[in-house]
Design a protein around this motif. Structure first.
Motif, PDB file in Angstrom:
ATOM      1  N   TYR A   1       0.835  -1.215   0.000  1.00 47.30           N
ATOM      2  CA  TYR A   1       0.000   0.000   0.000  1.00 47.30           C
ATOM      3  C   TYR A   1       0.868   1.264   0.000  1.00 47.30           C
ATOM      4  O   TYR A   1       0.365   2.366   0.155  1.00 47.30           O
ATOM      5  CB  TYR A   1      -0.990  -0.012   1.167  1.00 47.30           C
TER       6      TYR A   1
ATOM      7  N   HIS B   1      -2.225   8.056  -1.557  1.00 51.65           N
ATOM      8  CA  HIS B   1      -0.825   8.335  -1.236  1.00 51.65           C
ATOM      9  C   HIS B   1       0.079   7.510  -2.138  1.00 51.65           C
ATOM     10  O   HIS B   1      -0.384   6.608  -2.837  1.00 51.65           O
ATOM     11  CB  HIS B   1      -0.535   7.998   0.236  1.00 51.65           C
TER      12      HIS B   1
ATOM     13  N   VAL C   1      -8.790   3.392   0.329  1.00 47.53           N
ATOM     14  CA  VAL C   1      -9.120   4.654   1.019  1.00 47.53           C
ATOM     15  C   VAL C   1      -9.907   5.585   0.083  1.00 47.53           C
ATOM     16  O   VAL C   1      -9.546   6.747  -0.129  1.00 47.53           O
ATOM     17  CB  VAL C   1      -7.856   5.367   1.562  1.00 47.53           C
TER      18      VAL C   1
ATOM     19  N   ASP D   1      -7.378  -6.357   6.959  1.00 45.75           N
ATOM     20  CA  ASP D   1      -7.204  -5.314   7.972  1.00 45.75           C
ATOM     21  C   ASP D   1      -7.876  -5.643   9.298  1.00 45.75           C
ATOM     22  O   ASP D   1      -7.747  -4.876  10.263  1.00 45.75           O
ATOM     23  CB  ASP D   1      -7.801  -3.984   7.475  1.00 45.75           C
TER      24      ASP D   1
ATOM     25  N   GLU E   1     -13.134   1.307  -1.009  1.00 49.10           N
ATOM     26  CA  GLU E   1     -13.034   1.116   0.440  1.00 49.10           C
ATOM     27  C   GLU E   1     -13.553   2.402   1.076  1.00 49.10           C
ATOM     28  O   GLU E   1     -12.901   3.435   1.008  1.00 49.10           O
ATOM     29  CB  GLU E   1     -11.580   0.876   0.855  1.00 49.10           C
TER      30      GLU E   1
ATOM     31  N   ARG F   1     -10.260  -2.498  -6.891  1.00 46.05           N
ATOM     32  CA  ARG F   1     -10.642  -2.103  -5.536  1.00 46.05           C
ATOM     33  C   ARG F   1      -9.839  -0.816  -5.305  1.00 46.05           C
ATOM     34  O   ARG F   1      -8.641  -0.769  -5.573  1.00 46.05           O
ATOM     35  CB  ARG F   1     -10.240  -3.199  -4.553  1.00 46.05           C
TER      36      ARG F   1
HETATM   37  C1  GLC Z   1      -6.416   0.579   3.446  1.00 39.19           C
HETATM   38  C2  GLC Z   1      -5.846  -0.808   3.291  1.00 39.19           C
HETATM   39  C3  GLC Z   1      -4.840  -1.011   4.377  1.00 39.19           C
HETATM   40  C4  GLC Z   1      -3.735   0.003   4.210  1.00 39.19           C
HETATM   41  C5  GLC Z   1      -4.298   1.423   4.186  1.00 39.19           C
HETATM   42  C6  GLC Z   1      -3.280   2.407   3.681  1.00 39.19           C
HETATM   43  O1  GLC Z   1      -7.130   0.741   4.607  1.00 39.19           O
HETATM   44  O2  GLC Z   1      -6.873  -1.757   3.298  1.00 39.19           O
HETATM   45  O3  GLC Z   1      -4.311  -2.311   4.385  1.00 39.19           O
HETATM   46  O4  GLC Z   1      -2.824  -0.103   5.266  1.00 39.19           O
HETATM   47  O5  GLC Z   1      -5.397   1.523   3.323  1.00 39.19           O
HETATM   48  O6  GLC Z   1      -3.080   2.304   2.306  1.00 39.19           O
END
Ligand code: GLC
Length: 518
Positions: free
Chosen positions: A67, A107, A207, A326, A264, A204
């Motif tokens: 990520y 990011h 964030v 997560d 998400e 997917r």
């Molecule tokens: C989302 C992902 C998680 C990650 C975060 C930062 O919540 O599911 O695993 O750490 O974003 O990218």
């Protein structure tokens, strides 16, 4: 509706989430990879899933296990290469399985060339404008620009040698992009097209409720909040400007008929949640209410009602999950041991009876519990950033057991897997479960088979009268009943299709669910 008046595939399908590090290792380095997924596609076809969601596999220093993306248009050598991805796409499609990837627009990695350039450039430069750099507060700017905290713990700002600060809502190695800068969307569009042109079926989007930041970056009202959580009015997330970003993304995705975007979206309020899946924004958004519900009839029913209500105002598709990478494994969340497993199996039947789109996280179909890892094995940045007060998410990311009696259970040729595997997992291995009709794997296979055969169980979910401690609902010809109480309850009328535990007489035992045809 799709072009031929049929509902799009993603409105009633089962996604299987592959955490690539932990699914299967083909290269023998103790870390799962793309060819490992390709090698196990027949397992997934037999399981009966319709689509895969691969957690990020792009080039990354792996500070947050992918990520933190340093090159969004290349595969990290740990996982393989573009040819390996092409093989996976082709082999999935041959088996009628769609493949979606995970994109991270909020990011980048601090190793992304843009961020490296930003660090080497002056305050106010075009290079810094791609991220969120600010001067600090106080006479010498030694105080962070505001009081925001990182979702992983600690301050959300880090100071660079020339005195400015940059924002990172997650790890220090995950600087937030500045979505007010059109270059950011232009580059994201290039990334979307890059993967869609290679034949992937959608994304997917990580964030999805992030990205937009409020003008002036006002302080958070409260900073004493649990790590990895936030409320809807938190200024760091869910800002109105995010919707223009989703509209821009959708315009690109719409150039590829059949492609899906799943967001998400950690937003609690139903009206605000629904805004993300308006017809010109995301196709789907994860709803986490069921995953947050206790094994309790009232909570389960509320979560289902809420998730249905959340999408109703925009005629959206409900989505359901009990696990992901997560959160704690459901077996453990529901109480661990035999009771936890029985409840997780019961909830699998609830999950797979629901209308809309379902997500199953790898290992959930095996009933894997959360693993208590030794401190030295922990890798999630949450562990360090919380000052060793939060253990983080590694316990649900332990590699999958495939075969044999000792670690690494066919996951890899290297016994030194990236997270250690418990030595008592032999009974949970795929090989052992596949031949046992009462295993959790067999339960998932059978439930998925029935769900597929009875496509369109009926769109509408109808609540039926339920004894104390139980939830009973009907979808067309399917009746699902789950007993969360401590006493057996009477089974409703109907032919028995499947149950998550033994059925005795006309009763359903505690911690058990059944499907009936009525
Ligand atoms: C989302 C992902 C998680 C990650 C975060 C930062 O919540 O599911 O695993 O750490 O974003 O990218």
């Amino acid at each position: 509706m799709g072009p031929d008046n049929r509902a799009p595939w993603w409105q009633d399908c089962v996604f299987y989430q592959v955490y690539p590090r932990s699914f299967a290792d083909s290269s023998g380095d103790g870390v799962g990879d793309l060819d490992g997924v390709t090698a196990h596609l027949d397992y997934l076809r037999e399981l009966g899933v319709d689509a895969l969601w691969l957690n990020p596999v792009m080039v990354s220093p792996m500070a947050d296990h992918g990520y933190d993306v340093a090159d969004p248009r290349a595969i990290d050598p740990l996982f393989g290469d573009l040819a390996g991805l092409d093989r996976l796409v082709a082999a999935s499609h041959e088996r009628g399985i769609r493949l979606t990837m995970d994109l991270v627009p909020n990011h980048t990695s601090s190793a992304h060339p843009w961020f490296v350039e930003a660090l080497g450039s002056a305050p106010g430069s075009r290079e810094r404008e791609r991220y969120i750099f600010r001067d600090g507060r106080g006479p010498d700017g030694a105080q962070a620009p505001n009081n925001w905290i990182s979702v992983f713990g600690g301050p959300a700002w880090t100071r660079v040698p020339d005195g400015q600060w940059y924002l990172h809502l997650f790890d220090v190695q995950q600087p937030d992009l500045n979505w007010d800068n059109p270059e950011v969307m232009a580059d994201f569009e290039t990334t979307l097209r890059f993967w869609l042109d290679r034949g992937v079926d959608g994304f997917r989007i990580d964030v999805s409720h992030g990205m937009a930041k409020p003008p002036g970056l006002p302080d958070m009202p409260v900073t004493d909040i649990k790590l990895l959580t936030h409320q809807d009015d938190d200024p760091r997330f869910n800002r109105p400007g995010v919707h223009a970003i989703h509209r821009a993304i959708r315009r690109v995705v719409d150039d590829y008929p059949g492609a899906v975007s799943v967001g998400e979206v950690w937003v609690h309020d139903n009206a605000q949640f629904a805004a993300y899946i308006r017809p010109d924004e995301l196709h789907l958004a994860f709803n986490f209410r069921l995953l947050q519900a206790e094994f309790d009839a009232g909570e389960i029913r509320d979560a289902i009602e809420n998730s249905l209500a959340a999408v109703a105002s925009v005629a959206g598709t409900p989505t359901w999950a009990l696990e992901n990478h997560d959160v704690q494994r459901s077996v453990t969340r529901y109480g661990d041991g035999a009771a936890g497993l029985a409840r997780a199996r019961a909830m699998a039947l609830v999950l797979l009876a629901l209308p809309g789109t379902v997500f199953v996280y790898n290992g959930q179909e095996l009933g894997l519990p959360e693993v208590e890892l030794p401190d030295a094995a922990l890798q999630d940045p949450v562990w360090e950033r919380s000052g060793h007060t939060e253990r983080g998410r590694d316990g649900c990311r332990v590699p999958l057991p495939w075969s044999g009696d000792t670690p690494p259970f066919g996951f890899s040729d290297d016994p030194d897997t990236w997270l250690p595997m418990p030595s008592d997992w032999a009974p949970l291995a795929v090989e052992h479960q596949a031949s046992d009709p009462d295993s959790t794997l067999s339960l998932y296979r059978r439930a998925l088979e029935i769900r597929r055969e009875r496509a369109g169980f009926g769109e509408r979910l109808e609540w039926l009268p339920a004894p104390e401690g139980a939830v009973v609902f009907r979808r067309g010809t399917l009746i699902c009943v789950v007993n969360t109480g401590s006493q057996p309850v009477a089974l409703p009328e109907g032919a028995r299709l499947l149950s998550s535990g033994p059925l005795t007489g006309a009763e359903l035992a505690p911690n058990t669910a059944a499907w009936l045809s009525g």
